[in-house]
Design a protein around this motif. Structure first.
Motif, mmCIF file in Angstrom:
data_model
loop_
_atom_site.group_PDB
_atom_site.id
_atom_site.type_symbol
_atom_site.label_atom_id
_atom_site.label_comp_id
_atom_site.label_asym_id
_atom_site.label_seq_id
_atom_site.Cartn_x
_atom_site.Cartn_y
_atom_site.Cartn_z
ATOM 1 N N THR A 135 10.197 2.635 -12.595
ATOM 2 C CA THR A 135 11.029 2.507 -11.404
ATOM 3 C C THR A 135 10.096 2.369 -10.219
ATOM 4 N N VAL A 136 10.384 1.394 -9.344
ATOM 5 C CA VAL A 136 9.540 1.128 -8.183
ATOM 6 C C VAL A 136 10.341 1.372 -6.911
ATOM 7 N N ILE A 164 13.923 -0.493 -7.907
ATOM 8 C CA ILE A 164 14.016 -1.533 -8.935
ATOM 9 C C ILE A 164 13.420 -0.991 -10.229
ATOM 10 N N VAL A 165 13.914 -1.522 -11.344
ATOM 11 C CA VAL A 165 13.550 -0.996 -12.651
ATOM 12 C C VAL A 165 13.005 -2.114 -13.530
ATOM 13 N N THR A 166 11.915 -1.818 -14.214
ATOM 14 C CA THR A 166 11.333 -2.773 -15.145
ATOM 15 C C THR A 166 10.786 -1.997 -16.346
ATOM 16 N N PRO A 226 0.789 -1.235 0.000
ATOM 17 C CA PRO A 226 0.000 0.000 0.000
ATOM 18 C C PRO A 226 0.820 1.284 0.000
ATOM 19 N N ASP A 227 2.128 1.174 0.065
ATOM 20 C CA ASP A 227 2.940 2.391 0.161
ATOM 21 C C ASP A 227 4.095 2.399 -0.839
ATOM 22 N N ALA A 228 3.857 1.865 -2.029
ATOM 23 C CA ALA A 228 4.874 1.894 -3.078
ATOM 24 C C ALA A 228 4.739 3.185 -3.880
ATOM 25 N N ALA A 229 5.837 3.621 -4.450
ATOM 26 C CA ALA A 229 5.841 4.757 -5.369
ATOM 27 C C ALA A 229 6.328 4.254 -6.719
#
Length: 191
Positions: free
Chosen positions: A125-126, A135-137, A56-59
């Motif tokens: 980017t997460v 992390i990058v996807t 619930p708190d990802a950017a």
């Protein structure tokens, strides 16, 4: 008796980045200025942790080319005021259920070298609790004919490529979930 060195315990990044990265002046979930040409799209999905629980708190940050396959970079990017032009940059947080949504334009193919193009894609980017580093996807689009020739996507093992493909939903939006670890872990790239 010689004492063994003690290791510093590992720490995870706290939730401080969520309110910091997602201040009202930096939260951009609609990248399309009024009247902007191109094909508008909506991408939505969820961020899940290794236990398949929502985060619930990802950017989430995105960076993408425009419909012509061109990135806005350098001084021109700095000169454009938010909302007046398409910058290709956005940032959004997940809600209490781990859901995010971004409205943007479908990007065009991006040159890879003198003879090849990359399929339309969006760089992602997460930032999330429990991650020491971001992390990058990438997000690719279901059914795009250039997916089969994309030089980056082709380096991903066949059985993992589906984790990079946004699927078209019945309402015309694209669904893209990000799984941080586990059986259906999204492919992440070293940068």
């Amino acid at each position: 008796m010689k004492q063994k060195p003690r290791l510093t315990p590992s720490q995870t990044v706290g939730p401080f980045f969520h309110p910091t990265l997602l201040r009202a002046d930096s939260h951009v979930d609609d990248l399309l200025p009024a009247g902007y040409p191109g094909t508008p799209i909506v991408i939505h999905g969820y961020v899940y942790d290794g236990a398949s629980e929502p985060v619930p708190d990802a950017a989430i940050e995105i960076w993408q080319a425009d419909e012509e396959g061109e990135y806005l970079t350098g001084e021109l990017f700095e000169q454009i005021s938010r909302g007046s032009e398409f910058t290709g940059y956005g940032r959004v947080g997940t809600d209490d259920t781990g859901r995010f949504q971004i409205r943007t334009v479908k990007p065009g193919p991006v040159p890879f070298d003198n003879s090849r193009h990359q399929a339309p894609h969006i760089c992602v980017t997460v930032y999330a609790r429990g991650l020491l580093n971001h992390i990058v996807t990438r997000i690719y689009f279901e059914g795009d004919p250039l997916n089969d020739e994309d030089p980056i996507l082709q380096r991903v093992p066949d059985h993992r490529r589906e984790t990079l493909i946004a699927t078209r939903t019945q309402d015309g939006t694209y669904r893209f979930d990000i799984v941080l670890q586990g059986e259906r872990e999204t492919v992440f790239f070293n940068v």
